[in-house]
Write an enzyme that holds these catalytic residues in place. Structure first.
Site, PDB file in Angstrom:
ATOM      1  N   ALA B  46       0.835  -1.202   0.000  1.00  0.00           N
ATOM      2  CA  ALA B  46       0.000   0.000   0.000  1.00  0.00           C
ATOM      3  C   ALA B  46       0.872   1.256   0.000  1.00  0.00           C
ATOM      4  CB  ALA B  46      -0.942  -0.012   1.205  1.00  0.00           C
ATOM      5  N   SER B 286       0.999 -21.267   2.847  1.00  0.00           N
ATOM      6  CA  SER B 286      -0.032 -20.658   2.013  1.00  0.00           C
ATOM      7  C   SER B 286      -1.325 -21.460   1.946  1.00  0.00           C
ATOM      8  CB  SER B 286       0.495 -20.499   0.593  1.00  0.00           C
ATOM      9  OG  SER B 286      -0.576 -20.183  -0.262  1.00  0.00           O
ATOM     10  N   ARG B 332     -11.366 -18.997   5.585  1.00  0.00           N
ATOM     11  CA  ARG B 332     -10.385 -19.162   6.653  1.00  0.00           C
ATOM     12  C   ARG B 332     -11.004 -19.241   8.049  1.00  0.00           C
ATOM     13  NH1 ARG B 332      -5.671 -15.112   4.399  1.00  0.00           N
ATOM     14  NH2 ARG B 332      -5.096 -16.485   2.694  1.00  0.00           N
ATOM     15  N   GLU B 427      -3.843  -2.672   4.985  1.00  0.00           N
ATOM     16  CA  GLU B 427      -4.323  -3.366   6.186  1.00  0.00           C
ATOM     17  C   GLU B 427      -4.514  -2.406   7.364  1.00  0.00           C
ATOM     18  OE1 GLU B 427      -1.897  -6.749   7.180  1.00  0.00           O
ATOM     19  OE2 GLU B 427      -3.112  -7.277   8.927  1.00  0.00           O
ATOM     20  N   ARG B 437     -11.462 -11.858   5.945  1.00  0.00           N
ATOM     21  CA  ARG B 437     -10.889 -11.564   4.636  1.00  0.00           C
ATOM     22  C   ARG B 437     -10.679 -12.845   3.842  1.00  0.00           C
ATOM     23  NH1 ARG B 437      -6.146 -12.090   2.662  1.00  0.00           N
ATOM     24  NH2 ARG B 437      -4.987 -12.198   4.612  1.00  0.00           N
ATOM     25  N   LEU B 443      -3.274  -8.645  -0.613  1.00  0.00           N
ATOM     26  CA  LEU B 443      -2.346  -8.007  -1.554  1.00  0.00           C
ATOM     27  C   LEU B 443      -3.138  -7.082  -2.460  1.00  0.00           C
ATOM     28  CD1 LEU B 443      -0.068 -11.011  -2.617  1.00  0.00           C
ATOM     29  CD2 LEU B 443       0.433  -9.210  -0.982  1.00  0.00           C
TER      30      LEU B 443
END
Lengths: 248, 640
Positions: B46, B286, B332, B427, B437, B443
């Site tokens: 960012a 990941s 998640r 973030e 999220r 990203l």
């Protein structure tokens, strides 16, 4: 296990440094090397002493911030591994470990094991990019890039900028670092238009920062955590000579 | 007291809001841009993309990071990928579908218009990054490759092996360094922001400490942008880098910026489990691994056999069983909570019984080891480096760990905080992800904020500032802020107690993970608030920081960060306590369905909480931004 440490202590770039001895009695094999240093520092701080300063951040081998000479080897004995990914199971009970900062004229010591590597940033600043502004980009699939080319570009782009190549080189050369970026951008059509300008300015900057010349000992690749290939250096030399000849 | 916050959502149908905004946003002419200065704190995706883009436009940018190089910001560690609604796979993807997936993934607790804009700008990002030379994975024909990620049924994730964050960050870092070369960006590495300076109510600068010399410096500007990332390190054990912290946003909060949904923390399901008390971090593996890896635990909780000795029929592939439509790719929060259920039921595996298996044997049998190696080789290598175990031969052991802060500074549609002139991106803000999220959206959000949103919205603000002179850093407000910072530093150094900042962080973190982590309850939160208050008192009298202020002093850096965590932690608990519903990552045990799923309460809690500092960490003021759904009707989130 019991571990003896001989650690380079240096208050700042102006002061003289020296090795200091420390012993840790109860080191677990599962500890990472940096966690082993954490336990030493906890003891030192509790005693009111100044902890050993060292660089680290992500602790998963990708940010490139950690790095020290461990028994004379950049990032220690394990091949293709950053210091933070090295674990104490690589050592044995009673071992003596020498820990020093990365040494190079272009990496002045900040304190103890912490060095200033902004010279590497300066090399990128001099031309390690594609000159494209936000908003100028064409549709991504308008320029197909062969799978193999993209993979080869990635191999070069994987450099984490830790400086182990410089620390391992008897000439303290940054040729591997510089050539990896040149190669990545040269392999992709997006970067090709600027290749000759890029290679000339980056090589010039590399020299201005006080890095030495490459004499092809290939120590850099051996100790590179990402196994960046020395063939990149050959490509850089080729591109450099081509640019010099064509531009004159 | 309840305020109505102005979210500044533009008029028009959802799909036209962003273009409508851009059509009418104010502009600054190129010759005026060079008179204006902007401070950008943080150089992750960012921060770097914003700083580079603003400099390209002609603004003078000062860019700050605490790392020794901007390239090391923690965006670098993101592995799996970045989402974009390109529909290259012809599998039914679209901007609307991506918007809906993101909104639903966040359990209908994000602002529709922001989430839509995220999806809308996603395709541009892939173009931009490709043009910068980011080596995304390609098909043999040369076109870009995609894979699938959690919480969606299309393949919209672009990736550069398992190092997508690194490659995207290097792209924006190089764009930033290109602007350093032109002189439009002044770079301040190894600098930590310690306070925000307001003059007449507007953000006009920062106080920063040079971490190499200890010097406390003043920096002025016409606007300040915070891109300082998340605060998962508050739990101590997390997937974050050691230096990640909340200090910039927390200190801005104490100067008047509201904190939104601070308790919403994503606990990532696939991390390496804790193996001892000395551990400093939990490495993330990941989420892309869940494309081919199958998650299971033994059916019998007393099973002591090795994984490979447990026959198929005695394994419980609980995600496939509970969520047949999404299986191992459930979002998640659901994957993490399901793992916790199994672990709490005593079926956890490993020495501490705190993990579950992630098994590739079926995929290896089906595709061959080479294909799996090409897809995840670096992750398998990393796993071996850390654990010493070869995951091609036996299943990985994984466990949930604190990861992403959905909460952050409250911002409106323009990414403005409640302090005029202060913006928050990436973030560090709360805006796009709701209560959970989706993978490969972080990203994306960081880049979209920095490359494509802030350059327009900041300009809309700066258009009214062109007559303002350069900020005077000798203004009394700078004196005051600098003195306060120095006083705090002095306080840390003279406490001379017995516990290090890290020890305090560990105590705070385990309290918070236990009571304000994967599941929360009224009783637990009330207890946590009390314990945190006690811990904060102890921190004030029992902290030990060696050395001096005027030198490299990492213990002093940590002390400042932990001091802020001590206050933020309480706000997180207060926030979790007031929200008497379950949504996304926020799971209150009192509010669940018969099948143990989150039970949302849209009648009473369809809002973002935005907390206002009230001079005392125990007594914040709650403001509510009501969430208005014009296009979508919130439904019960189902992945079955």
């Amino acid at each position: 296990m019991k571990i003896h440490l001989k650690i380079w202590r240096q208050k700042d770039s102006q002061s003289k440094g020296e090795f200091k001895d420390y012993t840790l009695d109860d080191v677990h094999q599962e500890l990472s090397f940096l966690e082993m240093l954490d336990t030493l520092n906890l003891k030192l701080v509790k005693k009111g002493e100044y902890p050993v300063e060292f660089d680290h951040d992500c602790r998963e081998g990708i940010c490139g911030q950690c790095g020290m000479m461990i028994n004379g080897i950049a990032h220690g004995p394990l091949k293709n591994t950053t210091t933070c990914q090295l674990h104490m199971r690589s050592f044995k009970d009673g071992d003596t470990i020498y820990i020093e900062p990365f040494k190079a004229a272009a990496f002045p010591v900040v304190r103890d094991l912490k060095v200033n590597r902004s010279s590497l940033d300066h090399i990128i600043t001099s031309g390690g990019y594609v000159s494209v502004d936000t908003g100028q980009a064409p549709e991504a699939n308008s320029i197909p890039i062969a799978h193999e080319e993209a993979e080869a570009a990635f191999d070069a782009a994987a450099c984490i900028g830790c400086g182990a190549c410089v620390a391992s080189c008897k000439n303290a050369s940054a040729a591997l670092f510089t050539s990896a970026k040149i190669t990545q951008l040269e392999l992709l059509p997006q970067g090709q238009t600027e290749t000759s300008k890029r290679v000339i300015s980056m090589v010039k900057q590399m020299e201005e920062e006080g890095f030495g010349h490459c004499t092809n000992t290939e120590a850099c690749q051996v100790e590179c955590p990402e196994d960046i290939s020395v063939l990149n250096i050959a490509r850089m030399n080729y591109e450099y000579n081509k640019a010099k000849i064509l531009n004159k | 007291m309840e305020n109505v916050l102005k979210s500044e959502i533009p008029e028009g149908p959802l799909s036209e809001k962003w273009s409508n905004y851009k059509k009418t946003a104010k502009l600054v002419s190129p010759n005026n841009r060079k008179k204006l200065e902007v401070i950008v704190v943080g150089t992750g995706l960012a921060g770097a993309s914003a700083a580079a883009s603003l400099a390209e436009m002609g603004y003078n940018v000062k860019s700050f990071c605490f790392q020794d190089s901007p390239r090391r910001a923690h965006s670098v560690a993101a592995q799996g990928g970045v989402n974009a609604a390109k529909n290259y796979k012809n599998d039914g993807d679209s901007v609307y579908r991506m918007f809906y997936d993101t909104l639903k993934g966040g359990d209908f607790r994000s602002r529709e218009a922001n989430t839509y804009r995220l999806a809308e700008c996603s395709a541009n990002l892939i173009d931009q990054a490709t043009a910068q030379g980011v080596p995304f994975g390609r098909e043999y024909g040369g076109y870009l490759r995609n894979r699938s990620f959690g919480g969606v049924q299309v393949s919209r994730t672009f990736y550069a092996r398992g190092q997508t964050g690194q490659q995207l960050l290097l792209g924006s870092y190089q764009a930033l360094m290109r602007q350093v070369n032109t002189g439009k960006v002044s770079l301040y590495a190894r600098h930590e922001m310690l306070d925000l300076v307001l003059i007449e109510g507007k953000a006009k600068g920062i106080i920063a400490r040079n971490l190499d010399t200890g010097k406390v410096e003043r920096h002025g500007a016409h606007a300040v942008v915070l891109a300082t990332g998340g605060y998962g390190k508050i739990y101590y054990l997390s997937t974050l880098a050691m230096g990640c912290n909340a200090s910039a946003i927390w200190r801005a909060h104490k100067k008047g910026a509201f904190m939104a949904n601070p308790s919403w923390t994503q606990i990532h399901p696939t991390c390496l489990p804790q193996s001892g008390e000395y551990q400093s971090k939990l490495t993330l593996m990941s989420e892309s691994l869940r494309n081919d890896g199958r998650i299971w635990v033994p059916k019998d909780k007393n099973d002591t056999r090795k994984a490979n000795d447990i026959p198929e029929e005695e394994r419980d592939y609980y995600l496939e069983r509970k969520y047949p439509a999404f299986g191992n790719l459930a979002p998640r929060d659901i994957a993490s909570r399901s793992a916790k259920e199994q672990i709490d039921a005593g079926k956890g595996i490993g020495a501490l019984k705190n993990a579950v298996y992630l098994d590739f044997s079926k995929a290896i049998k089906e595709y061959g080891k080479d294909i799996i190696k090409e897809r995840y080789g670096n992750l398998f290598n990393m796993y071996k480096k850390i654990t010493g175990i070869d995951a091609y031969l036996e299943p990985m052991k994984i466990s949930p760990a604190a990861h992403f802060s959905m909460g952050g500074l409250w911002v409106d549609y323009e990414l403005k905080t409640t302090i005029p002139g202060l913006f928050a991106i990436g973030e560090a803000n709360f805006s796009d992800h709701g209560a959970n999220r989706l993978g490969a959206n972080s990203l994306l959000q960081a880049c979209v904020d920095g490359y494509f949103v802030l350059p327009y919205t900041l300009q809309n603000f700066l258009a009214d500032e062109i007559k303002q002179p350069k900020t005077d850093i000798n203004h009394p407000e700078f004196d005051k802020a600098e003195q306060a910072v120095k006083k705090q530093i002095e306080g840390f150094l003279t406490t001379k107690g017995t516990k290090t900042a890290e020890e305090f962080n560990k105590l705070l973190g385990s309290e918070l993970y236990d009571k304000c982590g994967l599941s929360r309850s009224k009783e637990g939160l009330e207890q946590a608030i009390k314990n945190i208050q006690d811990l904060r008192k102890a921190f004030k009298t029992d902290l030990i920081v060696p050395g001096e202020a005027s030198e490299v002093n990492s213990e002093l850096e940590k002390a400042g960060r932990v001091a802020d965590y001590m206050e933020l932690a309480e706000l997180m608990c207060i926030d979790a306590l007031q929200r008497e519903e379950s949504c996304g990552a926020h799971f209150r045990t009192e509010y669940q369905t018969a099948e143990s799923e989150a039970k949302r309460d849209d009648t009473n809690f369809c809002y973002s909480s935005a907390w206002e500092w009230n001079n005392n960490p125990s007594n914040p003021i709650l403001n509510k931004e009501k969430l208005i759904f014009e296009t979508v009707t919130p439904s019960v989130r189902s992945y079955k």
